[in-house]
Write a protein that holds these residues in place. Structure first.
Motif, PDB file in Angstrom:
ATOM      1  N   GLU A   5      30.498  15.831 -43.351  1.00 48.06           N
ATOM      2  CA  GLU A   5      30.554  16.811 -44.643  1.00 48.06           C
ATOM      3  C   GLU A   5      31.726  17.228 -44.934  1.00 48.06           C
ATOM      4  O   GLU A   5      32.845  17.124 -44.059  1.00 48.06           O
ATOM      5  N   TRP A  99      22.673  19.013 -40.778  1.00 48.37           N
ATOM      6  CA  TRP A  99      22.243  20.089 -41.496  1.00 48.37           C
ATOM      7  C   TRP A  99      20.797  20.637 -41.048  1.00 48.37           C
ATOM      8  O   TRP A  99      20.194  21.579 -41.624  1.00 48.37           O
ATOM      9  N   THR A 163      23.777  25.996 -45.158  1.00 50.66           N
ATOM     10  CA  THR A 163      24.696  24.949 -45.936  1.00 50.66           C
ATOM     11  C   THR A 163      24.861  25.397 -47.183  1.00 50.66           C
ATOM     12  O   THR A 163      23.903  25.351 -48.250  1.00 50.66           O
ATOM     13  N   VAL A 165      25.501  24.833 -51.251  1.00 52.64           N
ATOM     14  CA  VAL A 165      25.714  23.523 -52.303  1.00 52.64           C
ATOM     15  C   VAL A 165      26.128  23.960 -53.625  1.00 52.64           C
ATOM     16  O   VAL A 165      26.029  25.052 -54.003  1.00 52.64           O
ATOM     17  N   LEU A 205      27.404  17.270 -57.145  1.00 58.18           N
ATOM     18  CA  LEU A 205      27.199  18.430 -56.220  1.00 58.18           C
ATOM     19  C   LEU A 205      28.140  18.109 -54.940  1.00 58.18           C
ATOM     20  O   LEU A 205      28.629  17.000 -54.562  1.00 58.18           O
ATOM     21  N   PHE A 207      27.748  18.979 -51.107  1.00 61.02           N
ATOM     22  CA  PHE A 207      26.757  19.447 -50.193  1.00 61.02           C
ATOM     23  C   PHE A 207      27.522  19.807 -48.618  1.00 61.02           C
ATOM     24  O   PHE A 207      27.803  19.033 -48.230  1.00 61.02           O
TER      25      PHE A 207
END
Length: 220
Positions: A5, A99, A163, A165, A205, A207
């Protein structure tokens, strides 16, 4: 096997929002239900169901069907994903391990070649009935590109993983007819009309958190 991530993703989303009696909602994992509560309007909760095509230009490109409940955590809005299928093993493993997103595998047809119609179907290999299908009729475009910002809350082991976004996208209004398999995991949506449908177009995005953000959060 999967990217670290944050994931930078691009693509198209076809989203519908349903109002579902709270008693018909999928049950959240105990550690999550202890931390969040569905946001209700007259005893009904907002459920978003979406078909997504993640396209080249992001760290992964694959297809997805999901449903999620709008919840709050001490008054702060969150999104909790209850059911989700993808056609990428890297996405499945990364979503689960990073996640706590309960991704499963499926096969997809998301036909966007007949604008303004989008015809989508998802099937679990070996299952006779599909998870569901939808026919989406795209309508007018809204001007500009709008910011996207929300937090996903999921059960990851014995704790809640929150998390962020963030991103931007264009929007088109739409009408959508959903046809989930009544006996399947999305059966609680069967026979219901969405109160709102949108196409989230050409989105990008981010994320998740960067390593710097994760270190800063651990120190705070």
């Amino acid at each position: 096997m999967y990217p670290p991530e944050p994931w930078h993703l691009r693509g198209q989303m076809f989203l519908s929002v349903f109002l579902i009696p709270r008693g018909r909602l999928p049950q959240l994992p105990p550690v999550l239900s202890a931390a969040v509560r569905p946001i209700t309007i007259g005893g009904r909760a907002a459920v978003g169901a979406a078909w997504v095509r993640y396209e080249p230009g992001g760290v992964l490109h694959y297809q997805e069907l999901l449903s999620a409940v709008l919840v709050h955590e001490r008054g702060r809005p969150r999104v909790s994903i209850t059911d989700i299928w993808v056609d990428s093993m890297a996405s499945r493993e990364g979503g689960r391990r990073l996640w706590g997103i309960p991704k499963e595998m499926a096969e997809f047809t998301i036909d966007t070649d007949s604008d303004p119609l989008v015809d989508a179907t998802a099937t679990v290999p070996g299952e006779a009935a599909p998870i569901g299908s939808a026919l989406v009729r795209l309508k007018g475009r809204l001007p500009g590109r709008l910011p996207i910002a929300f937090t996903v809350a999921q059960a990851l082991g014995d704790h809640v993983r929150r998390t962020p976004v963030r991103g931007r996208a264009g929007l088109r209004t739409a009408n959508a007819a959903w046809r989930p398999e009544p006996g399947g995991p999305l059966g609680y949506l069967a026979g219901r009309r969405p109160v709102l449908s949108l196409a989230v177009t050409d989105f990008w995005l981010v994320f998740g958190r960067s390593a710097t953000d994760r270190a800063r959060s651990a120190r705070s």
